[in-house]
Design a protein around this motif. Structure first.
Motif, PDB file in Angstrom:
ATOM      1  N   CYS A  58       0.852  -1.195   0.000  1.00 59.65           N
ATOM      2  CA  CYS A  58       0.000   0.000   0.000  1.00 59.65           C
ATOM      3  C   CYS A  58       0.889   1.247   0.000  1.00 59.65           C
ATOM      4  N   GLY A  59       0.350   2.331  -0.527  1.00 59.06           N
ATOM      5  CA  GLY A  59       0.978   3.650  -0.401  1.00 59.06           C
ATOM      6  C   GLY A  59       2.384   3.721  -0.955  1.00 59.06           C
ATOM      7  N   THR A  60       3.261   4.300  -0.158  1.00 60.61           N
ATOM      8  CA  THR A  60       4.661   4.452  -0.565  1.00 60.61           C
ATOM      9  C   THR A  60       5.302   3.096  -0.865  1.00 60.61           C
ATOM     10  N   SER A  61       4.954   2.092  -0.073  1.00 63.04           N
ATOM     11  CA  SER A  61       5.528   0.764  -0.291  1.00 63.04           C
ATOM     12  C   SER A  61       5.083   0.204  -1.642  1.00 63.04           C
ATOM     13  N   ILE A 104       5.555  -5.787   0.553  1.00 58.95           N
ATOM     14  CA  ILE A 104       6.479  -4.729   0.981  1.00 58.95           C
ATOM     15  C   ILE A 104       5.754  -3.911   2.040  1.00 58.95           C
ATOM     16  N   GLN A 106       6.775  -1.218   5.454  1.00 59.72           N
ATOM     17  CA  GLN A 106       7.675  -0.646   6.468  1.00 59.72           C
ATOM     18  C   GLN A 106       7.308  -1.193   7.836  1.00 59.72           C
ATOM     19  N   SER A 107       6.038  -0.975   8.238  1.00 61.63           N
ATOM     20  CA  SER A 107       5.614  -1.325   9.598  1.00 61.63           C
ATOM     21  C   SER A 107       5.493  -2.828   9.798  1.00 61.63           C
ATOM     22  N   GLY A 108       5.176  -3.524   8.708  1.00 69.32           N
ATOM     23  CA  GLY A 108       4.895  -4.951   8.832  1.00 69.32           C
ATOM     24  C   GLY A 108       3.555  -5.224   9.489  1.00 69.32           C
ATOM     25  N   THR A 110       0.467  -3.448   8.268  1.00 66.61           N
ATOM     26  CA  THR A 110      -0.642  -2.913   7.463  1.00 66.61           C
ATOM     27  C   THR A 110      -1.692  -4.001   7.209  1.00 66.61           C
ATOM     28  N   VAL A 156       5.471  10.378   9.924  1.00 72.68           N
ATOM     29  CA  VAL A 156       4.410   9.597   9.289  1.00 72.68           C
ATOM     30  C   VAL A 156       4.699   9.415   7.794  1.00 72.68           C
ATOM     31  N   ALA A 157       5.241  10.446   7.158  1.00 75.49           N
ATOM     32  CA  ALA A 157       5.565  10.330   5.737  1.00 75.49           C
ATOM     33  C   ALA A 157       6.818   9.475   5.573  1.00 75.49           C
ATOM     34  N   SER A 158       6.695   8.444   4.793  1.00 75.42           N
ATOM     35  CA  SER A 158       7.802   7.511   4.637  1.00 75.42           C
ATOM     36  C   SER A 158       8.885   8.094   3.724  1.00 75.42           C
ATOM     37  N   GLN A 165      13.610   0.185   0.943  1.00 69.07           N
ATOM     38  CA  GLN A 165      12.836  -0.831   0.209  1.00 69.07           C
ATOM     39  C   GLN A 165      13.373  -0.974  -1.211  1.00 69.07           C
ATOM     40  N   LEU A 242       2.688  11.923  -3.848  1.00 67.14           N
ATOM     41  CA  LEU A 242       2.088  11.441  -2.588  1.00 67.14           C
ATOM     42  C   LEU A 242       2.683  12.183  -1.395  1.00 67.14           C
ATOM     43  N   GLU A 246       0.513  14.469   1.228  1.00 72.34           N
ATOM     44  CA  GLU A 246       0.267  14.074   2.610  1.00 72.34           C
ATOM     45  C   GLU A 246       0.790  15.072   3.625  1.00 72.34           C
ATOM     46  N   VAL A 363      -1.255   1.507   9.443  1.00 71.08           N
ATOM     47  CA  VAL A 363      -2.696   1.433   9.166  1.00 71.08           C
ATOM     48  C   VAL A 363      -3.159   0.008   9.440  1.00 71.08           C
TER      49      VAL A 363
HETATM   50  C1  F6R Z   1       3.250   7.422   2.905  1.00 68.70           C
HETATM   51  C2  F6R Z   1       3.114   6.311   3.819  1.00 68.70           C
HETATM   52  C3  F6R Z   1       2.037   5.305   3.556  1.00 68.70           C
HETATM   53  C4  F6R Z   1       2.584   3.897   3.806  1.00 68.70           C
HETATM   54  C5  F6R Z   1       1.462   2.857   3.706  1.00 68.70           C
HETATM   55  C6  F6R Z   1       1.988   1.454   3.856  1.00 68.70           C
HETATM   56  O1  F6R Z   1       4.306   8.238   3.259  1.00 68.70           O
HETATM   57  O2  F6R Z   1       3.851   6.186   4.753  1.00 68.70           O
HETATM   58  O3  F6R Z   1       1.528   5.424   2.258  1.00 68.70           O
HETATM   59  O4  F6R Z   1       3.579   3.641   2.862  1.00 68.70           O
HETATM   60  O5  F6R Z   1       0.512   3.111   4.694  1.00 68.70           O
HETATM   61  O6  F6R Z   1       2.601   1.273   5.086  1.00 68.70           O
HETATM   62  P1  F6R Z   1       3.570   0.075   5.371  1.00 68.70           P
HETATM   63  O7  F6R Z   1       4.762   0.231   4.491  1.00 68.70           O
HETATM   64  O8  F6R Z   1       3.910   0.176   6.828  1.00 68.70           O
HETATM   65  O9  F6R Z   1       2.827  -1.183   5.044  1.00 68.70           O
END
Ligand code: F6R
Length: 366
Positions: A58-61, A104, A106-108, A110, A156-158, A165, A242, A246, A363
């Motif tokens: 999702c999102g940046t990932s 993919i 970041q947080s693992g 989502t 919050v912004a990745s 990644q 994005l 954001e 999220v």
């Molecule tokens: C944008 C951002 C979000 C995350 C998305 C997925 O800056 O941070 O779009 O990339 O919510 O989150 P992860 O990578 O944690 O699954």
């Protein structure tokens, strides 16, 4: 803590020389030009044999996933589909026993990405993870994976998670290509050496932060932005848009530059800032004509160009130079100035950069 920076986001942008290096450390060995991904030891064979890879995120990932798609296709000659986890999970996706699905995150944590993996696993897929948080839910449910070693991301912004990644996806694509024999020894070496040289190049871009800040200042009151790129710089354009949305709340769109004439070009007038990622790669000439199309309609153009470019600076309003690198590694370089543009514009608009409204770092609800 913020280590002397005004915001976590700025600190994390400036940490990228290190977080990119940390994501390669112990994996690339330049002395014998080799690459080891311990986390995939038992799976690299299977990745090399598959005829299809599905990436869910999702999102940046998800944007990092799009970069991965180009890399896997180009280097390992394998068909890749990049899916929004939320869409994938509610379709009846075609997944067969032994397919490779890479998440993919970041947080693992989502929720949609996790559910997409559970679905793929239930259909017999091999599920792999590219996560930043060790021991996270996605890291635990996957059969194997490669961690990004970006360190904790607080903003919050990745930012640094994205480049980590992309670094790890590059490593997986190169390792797969090497195993399959779809990459020449020369290119293999060039990419490994190219990756090792990225942190110093990122450092160099960060040194021009003040210049990027001065340019950004002039766009503080813009109400729209368009980001354009081609090839590997197309996902970078999406990510640039994005990021700006954001944290600054400015409406922004990213497009493949050639799609302009199929609609968005109608938006161009003297009030429309357009950021072109226009490095000297194999689409350089094409992007030069796209810039002409925008300038002919009086758009205000900021171009990210390769150091030493003398043509584009004559055509556009502002240029930001980035060091040369192998075309395939460009996203690691070109995403940096876009992060800084978003950051400075958001700060000048008085936004809460580290905690933008309506957004959560992880999220965990769908
Ligand atoms: C944008 C951002 C979000 C995350 C998305 C997925 O800056 O941070 O779009 O990339 O919510 O989150 P992860 O990578 O944690 O699954």
């Amino acid at each position: 803590e913020k280590g002397g920076y005004d915001h976590f986001m700025l600190k994390e942008i400036f940490e990228q020389p290190r977080s990119i290096a940390d994501s390669m450390r112990g994996r690339i060995n330049l002395e014998n030009a080799s690459l080891q991904l311990g986390g995939l030891r038992d799976y690299l064979d299977k990745i090399a044999k598959t005829d299809r890879i599905v990436i869910v995120a999702c999102g940046t990932s998800w944007h990092a996933g799009l970069v991965g798609e180009y890399l896997f296709e180009e280097l390992a000659r394998v068909n890749v589909e990049v899916e929004y986890a939320s869409e994938f999970r509610y379709r009846n996706p075609i997944i067969k026993e032994g397919d490779i699905v890479i998440a993919i995150s970041q947080s693992g944590e989502t929720a949609d990405t996790m559910a997409a993996l559970e679905l793929a696993k239930s259909k017999g897929a091999i599920i792999l993870g590219v996560c930043n948080v060790v021991g996270s839910s996605i890291a635990r449910i996957t059969h194997a994976g490669v961690y990004t070693h970006a360190g904790p991301e607080i903003g919050v912004a990745s930012t640094k998670a994205f480049t980590a990644q992309v670094t790890v996806l590059s490593l997986i694509a190169i390792a797969t290509a090497h195993k399959k024999g779809t990459i020449s020894q020369d290119l293999y070496r060039e990419l490994l050496f190219g990756l090792e040289a990225i942190p110093a190049k990122v450092e160099k871009i960060l040194k021009s932060a003040d210049k990027i800040k001065d340019i950004s200042k002039l766009f503080t009151f813009a109400s729209n932005f368009i980001f354009l790129g081609r090839g590997l710089n197309f996902p970078v354009a999406l990510e640039g848009a994005l990021k700006l949305k954001e944290i600054s709340y400015i409406h922004a769109e990213g497009y493949p530059a050639a799609e302009m004439k199929h609609g968005p070009i109608a938006l161009i007038d003297e009030d429309m800032p357009v950021v072109f990622i226009a490095t000297k790669d194999n689409s350089y000439e094409k992007i030069v004509s796209n810039i002409q199309e925008v300038k002919a309609r009086k758009g205000r153009v900021i171009a990210i160009v390769t150091e030493g470019d003398t043509l584009i600076p004559k055509m556009v309003d502002f240029v930001i130079e980035v060091p040369r690198t192998n075309d395939l590694l460009l996203p690691l370089i070109t995403s940096i100035p876009l992060q800084l543009i978003s950051y400075y514009i958001a700060v000048m608009r008085g936004r809460n950069v580290d905690q933008p409204r309506n957004l959560a770092k992880s999220v965990t609800v769908e």
